[in-house]
Design a protein around this motif. Structure first.
Motif, PDB file in Angstrom:
ATOM      1  N   THR A 267       0.825  -1.207   0.000  1.00  0.00           N
ATOM      2  CA  THR A 267       0.000   0.000   0.000  1.00  0.00           C
ATOM      3  C   THR A 267       0.858   1.256   0.000  1.00  0.00           C
ATOM      4  OG1 THR A 267      -1.704  -1.173   1.263  1.00  0.00           O
ATOM      5  CG2 THR A 267      -1.831   1.239   1.252  1.00  0.00           C
ATOM      6  N   LEU A 268       2.002   1.190   0.640  1.00  0.00           N
ATOM      7  CA  LEU A 268       2.860   2.362   0.814  1.00  0.00           C
ATOM      8  C   LEU A 268       4.088   2.345  -0.090  1.00  0.00           C
ATOM      9  CD1 LEU A 268       2.777   2.312   4.725  1.00  0.00           C
ATOM     10  CD2 LEU A 268       1.380   3.736   3.231  1.00  0.00           C
ATOM     11  N   LEU A 269       4.618   1.163  -0.326  1.00  0.00           N
ATOM     12  CA  LEU A 269       5.827   1.011  -1.127  1.00  0.00           C
ATOM     13  C   LEU A 269       5.624  -0.018  -2.228  1.00  0.00           C
ATOM     14  CD1 LEU A 269       8.532   0.741   1.717  1.00  0.00           C
ATOM     15  CD2 LEU A 269       8.122   2.738   0.251  1.00  0.00           C
ATOM     16  N   ASN A 270       6.323   0.159  -3.347  1.00  0.00           N
ATOM     17  CA  ASN A 270       6.281  -0.874  -4.376  1.00  0.00           C
ATOM     18  C   ASN A 270       7.154  -2.052  -3.940  1.00  0.00           C
ATOM     19  OD1 ASN A 270       9.022  -0.275  -5.026  1.00  0.00           O
ATOM     20  ND2 ASN A 270       8.379   1.279  -6.506  1.00  0.00           N
ATOM     21  N   GLN A 271       7.138  -3.131  -4.687  1.00  0.00           N
ATOM     22  CA  GLN A 271       7.861  -4.339  -4.292  1.00  0.00           C
ATOM     23  C   GLN A 271       9.372  -4.120  -4.225  1.00  0.00           C
ATOM     24  OE1 GLN A 271       6.556  -7.496  -6.891  1.00  0.00           O
ATOM     25  NE2 GLN A 271       4.703  -7.884  -5.692  1.00  0.00           N
ATOM     26  N   THR A 272       9.908  -3.317  -5.132  1.00  0.00           N
ATOM     27  CA  THR A 272      11.347  -3.067  -5.163  1.00  0.00           C
ATOM     28  C   THR A 272      11.812  -2.386  -3.888  1.00  0.00           C
ATOM     29  OG1 THR A 272      11.315  -2.849  -7.574  1.00  0.00           O
ATOM     30  CG2 THR A 272      13.230  -1.946  -6.428  1.00  0.00           C
ATOM     31  N   GLU A 273      11.098  -1.328  -3.465  1.00  0.00           N
ATOM     32  CA  GLU A 273      11.471  -0.603  -2.249  1.00  0.00           C
ATOM     33  C   GLU A 273      11.215  -1.458  -1.005  1.00  0.00           C
ATOM     34  OE1 GLU A 273      13.084   2.211  -2.102  1.00  0.00           O
ATOM     35  OE2 GLU A 273      13.023   2.566  -4.256  1.00  0.00           O
ATOM     36  N   THR A 274      10.118  -2.207  -1.007  1.00  0.00           N
ATOM     37  CA  THR A 274       9.798  -3.075   0.131  1.00  0.00           C
ATOM     38  C   THR A 274      10.909  -4.095   0.346  1.00  0.00           C
ATOM     39  OG1 THR A 274       7.415  -2.820  -0.216  1.00  0.00           O
ATOM     40  CG2 THR A 274       8.126  -4.713   1.078  1.00  0.00           C
ATOM     41  N   LYS A 275      11.407  -4.645  -0.749  1.00  0.00           N
ATOM     42  CA  LYS A 275      12.475  -5.649  -0.665  1.00  0.00           C
ATOM     43  C   LYS A 275      13.716  -5.094   0.018  1.00  0.00           C
ATOM     44  CE  LYS A 275      15.208  -8.838  -3.510  1.00  0.00           C
ATOM     45  NZ  LYS A 275      15.567  -9.254  -4.883  1.00  0.00           N
ATOM     46  N   LYS A 276      14.004  -3.810  -0.213  1.00  0.00           N
ATOM     47  CA  LYS A 276      15.179  -3.186   0.406  1.00  0.00           C
ATOM     48  C   LYS A 276      15.083  -3.184   1.926  1.00  0.00           C
ATOM     49  CE  LYS A 276      16.543  -0.090  -3.365  1.00  0.00           C
ATOM     50  NZ  LYS A 276      16.870   1.294  -3.742  1.00  0.00           N
ATOM     51  N   ALA A 277      13.861  -3.019   2.435  1.00  0.00           N
ATOM     52  CA  ALA A 277      13.670  -2.966   3.886  1.00  0.00           C
ATOM     53  C   ALA A 277      13.923  -4.315   4.536  1.00  0.00           C
ATOM     54  CB  ALA A 277      12.256  -2.491   4.212  1.00  0.00           C
ATOM     55  N   PHE A 278      13.638  -5.384   3.797  1.00  0.00           N
ATOM     56  CA  PHE A 278      13.639  -6.712   4.400  1.00  0.00           C
ATOM     57  C   PHE A 278      14.728  -7.645   3.881  1.00  0.00           C
ATOM     58  CE2 PHE A 278       9.029  -5.397   4.591  1.00  0.00           C
ATOM     59  CZ  PHE A 278       9.093  -5.010   5.915  1.00  0.00           C
ATOM     60  N   GLN A 279      15.825  -7.086   3.417  1.00  0.00           N
ATOM     61  CA  GLN A 279      16.936  -7.930   3.004  1.00  0.00           C
ATOM     62  C   GLN A 279      18.138  -7.687   3.903  1.00  0.00           C
ATOM     63  OE1 GLN A 279      17.371  -6.034  -1.042  1.00  0.00           O
ATOM     64  NE2 GLN A 279      19.556  -6.107  -0.552  1.00  0.00           N
ATOM     65  N   LYS A 280      18.974  -8.699   4.038  1.00  0.00           N
ATOM     66  CA  LYS A 280      20.181  -8.567   4.851  1.00  0.00           C
ATOM     67  C   LYS A 280      21.270  -7.902   4.024  1.00  0.00           C
ATOM     68  CE  LYS A 280      19.100 -12.684   7.564  1.00  0.00           C
ATOM     69  NZ  LYS A 280      19.499 -14.071   7.900  1.00  0.00           N
ATOM     70  N   TYR A 281      22.150  -7.196   4.717  1.00  0.00           N
ATOM     71  CA  TYR A 281      23.239  -6.487   4.054  1.00  0.00           C
ATOM     72  C   TYR A 281      24.580  -6.949   4.610  1.00  0.00           C
ATOM     73  CZ  TYR A 281      19.533  -3.511   2.228  1.00  0.00           C
ATOM     74  OH  TYR A 281      18.418  -3.063   1.580  1.00  0.00           O
ATOM     75  N   THR A 282      25.652  -6.477   3.993  1.00  0.00           N
ATOM     76  CA  THR A 282      26.990  -6.884   4.425  1.00  0.00           C
ATOM     77  C   THR A 282      27.835  -5.684   4.837  1.00  0.00           C
ATOM     78  OG1 THR A 282      27.774  -6.799   2.125  1.00  0.00           O
ATOM     79  CG2 THR A 282      27.025  -8.940   2.959  1.00  0.00           C
ATOM     80  N   LEU A 283      28.799  -5.949   5.711  1.00  0.00           N
ATOM     81  CA  LEU A 283      29.754  -4.937   6.152  1.00  0.00           C
ATOM     82  C   LEU A 283      30.850  -4.778   5.101  1.00  0.00           C
ATOM     83  CD1 LEU A 283      30.105  -6.128   9.860  1.00  0.00           C
ATOM     84  CD2 LEU A 283      28.703  -4.236   9.021  1.00  0.00           C
ATOM     85  N   ASN A 284      31.742  -3.867   5.344  1.00  0.00           N
ATOM     86  CA  ASN A 284      32.839  -3.622   4.394  1.00  0.00           C
ATOM     87  C   ASN A 284      33.672  -4.869   4.114  1.00  0.00           C
ATOM     88  OD1 ASN A 284      32.024  -0.963   4.457  1.00  0.00           O
ATOM     89  ND2 ASN A 284      33.629  -0.279   5.853  1.00  0.00           N
ATOM     90  N   ASN A 285      33.764  -5.751   5.121  1.00  0.00           N
ATOM     91  CA  ASN A 285      34.573  -6.966   4.958  1.00  0.00           C
ATOM     92  C   ASN A 285      33.790  -8.131   4.344  1.00  0.00           C
ATOM     93  OD1 ASN A 285      32.900  -7.782   7.025  1.00  0.00           O
ATOM     94  ND2 ASN A 285      34.528  -8.060   8.552  1.00  0.00           N
ATOM     95  N   GLY A 286      32.534  -7.859   3.949  1.00  0.00           N
ATOM     96  CA  GLY A 286      31.719  -8.895   3.316  1.00  0.00           C
ATOM     97  C   GLY A 286      30.887  -9.714   4.284  1.00  0.00           C
ATOM     98  N   GLU A 287      31.040  -9.463   5.587  1.00  0.00           N
ATOM     99  CA  GLU A 287      30.278 -10.210   6.596  1.00  0.00           C
ATOM    100  C   GLU A 287      28.812  -9.755   6.610  1.00  0.00           C
ATOM    101  OE1 GLU A 287      30.062 -10.561  11.477  1.00  0.00           O
ATOM    102  OE2 GLU A 287      31.913  -9.855  10.513  1.00  0.00           O
ATOM    103  N   GLU A 288      27.914 -10.714   6.569  1.00  0.00           N
ATOM    104  CA  GLU A 288      26.482 -10.405   6.580  1.00  0.00           C
ATOM    105  C   GLU A 288      25.998 -10.169   8.010  1.00  0.00           C
ATOM    106  OE1 GLU A 288      23.165 -12.351   3.904  1.00  0.00           O
ATOM    107  OE2 GLU A 288      23.286 -13.484   5.783  1.00  0.00           O
TER     108      GLU A 288
END
Length: 357
Positions: A267-288
């Motif tokens: 309702t508020l965000l499209n699927q692309t933006e929603t996915k950004k909120a709910f995905q894991k990210y990595t640090l500079n050294n590649g650690e998730e």
């Protein structure tokens, strides 16, 4: 006439659903009663939904000790750091509108921010910026009850020495979300309060959610308490302009279910933006690490979930969503002596084991 075999199958299904509902209610009651066991003390409210349908909704204890008012599911609570969910979605809404990008450096919006060319909006969202968390500063008591404009709040901590280089590690940080709230104001031309109200609360139908205010008359407000050796006392008063976009919203369990539905239904965000909120990210050294934008991304019994709690003087909150089963559990407490965190996770686990789909 319904064929006998179909009738029998329908009857068994109804009995199964009824048994499931009874099991969930009984086990949930038991989990909550272990912590919220004083009907005359501060209490809490819990709600459970499956596939968008409420399957449990109860209140415990008192909403106001001085007036001896019982808690109801309609009571309004301060939600503390669950506010960060709304701040992150507001940022993603602005990105969706083409007004900013999460890879933008902070210096694009706050020109004089120290190392602002190296700290990005993404770093702020993921608690990887390294900037000093204002809640850990000794000088906090000097501003706790002052009315602080967003730029004043940012100025309070921006010149403090960084704890680490941007992207080097994950460390939960309230200051980052205050900076995000200030950026929301600068980019949108609205106050944070107005932006959240008009672009999220109103769109999601959250008619009983507010930017916190101790002077405004808020229907069904639950009052917050601390527990001392001699008994309960009213919560410590602070200026909500201090936690600002990191922890100053109020809501009800019903409105928070509307919030969850608005997220799952895009309702508020499209699927692309929603996915950004709910995905894991990595640090500079590649650690998730297990944090998206405004949500911890963990597991319950091996099943991925999205969760976040909140704690602010007199109140605690916790919400858990299991996307694979569309299960949402949220718990609020009006005493920071009672934490709904483990209870909410345990309720989610109970529902997970009980429902088939």
């Amino acid at each position: 006439m319904i064929p006998r075999k179909l009738f029998t199958a329908l009857l068994l299904l109804l009995l199964f659903c009824s048994t499931n509902a009874q099991t969930i209610e009984k086990e949930t009651d038991s989990l909550i009663a272990a912590e919220f066991n004083d009907p005359n003390g501060p209490g809490g409210v819990f709600i459970v939904s499956h596939k968008g349908k409420t399957i449990y909704r109860k209140a415990f204890g008192k909403a106001n000790l001085e007036l001896n008012v019982n808690m109801t599911p309609e009571n309004v609570f301060q939600i503390g750091s669950m506010t960060k969910q709304f701040t992150s979605v507001a940022i993603l809404m602005l990105e969706q509108q083409g007004k900013l990008n999460v890879s933008d450096p902070v210096s694009k919006y706050i020109k004089d921010y120290p190392s602002g060319d190296k700290i990005t909006i993404h770093h702020l969202l993921t608690h990887t910026s390294g900037i000093k968390d204002f809640t850990k500063m000794k000088a906090l008591s000097t501003i706790a009850q002052k009315e602080m404009k967003p730029e004043m709040m940012v100025g309070f901590f921006k010149n403090e020495a960084a704890d680490f280089a941007p992207g080097e590690k994950f460390e939960y940080n309230n200051s980052g979300y205050v900076v995000l709230g200030y950026i929301i104001e600068l980019v949108s031309g609205q106050t944070y309060e107005d932006f959240i109200k008009k672009n999220i609360f109103e769109k999601a139908g959250m008619t009983h959610s507010y930017y916190a205010n101790d002077r405004q008359l808020i229907p069904n407000r639950a009052y917050g308490y601390h527990q001392k050796e001699h008994g309960f006392v009213n919560k410590t008063m602070i200026s909500f302009s201090v936690p600002f976009s990191s922890g100053s919203l109020m809501s009800t369990v019903d409105d928070m279910l509307k919030w969850q539905l608005a997220l799952t239904q895009n309702t508020l965000l499209n699927q692309t933006e929603t996915k950004k909120a709910f995905q894991k990210y990595t640090l500079n050294n590649g650690e998730e690490f297990t944090y998206g934008y405004g949500w911890h991304l963990k597991e319950i019994n091996g099943i991925p979930d999205r969760e976040h709690g909140g704690s602010i003087f007199g109140f605690k909150s916790m919400g858990v969503y299991i996307p694979g089963k569309d299960i949402y559990v949220i718990g609020f407490s009006n005493c920071d002596c009672h934490s709904p965190t483990e209870i909410t996770r345990n309720i989610a686990n109970t529902v997970l084991k009980t429902v088939k789909e």
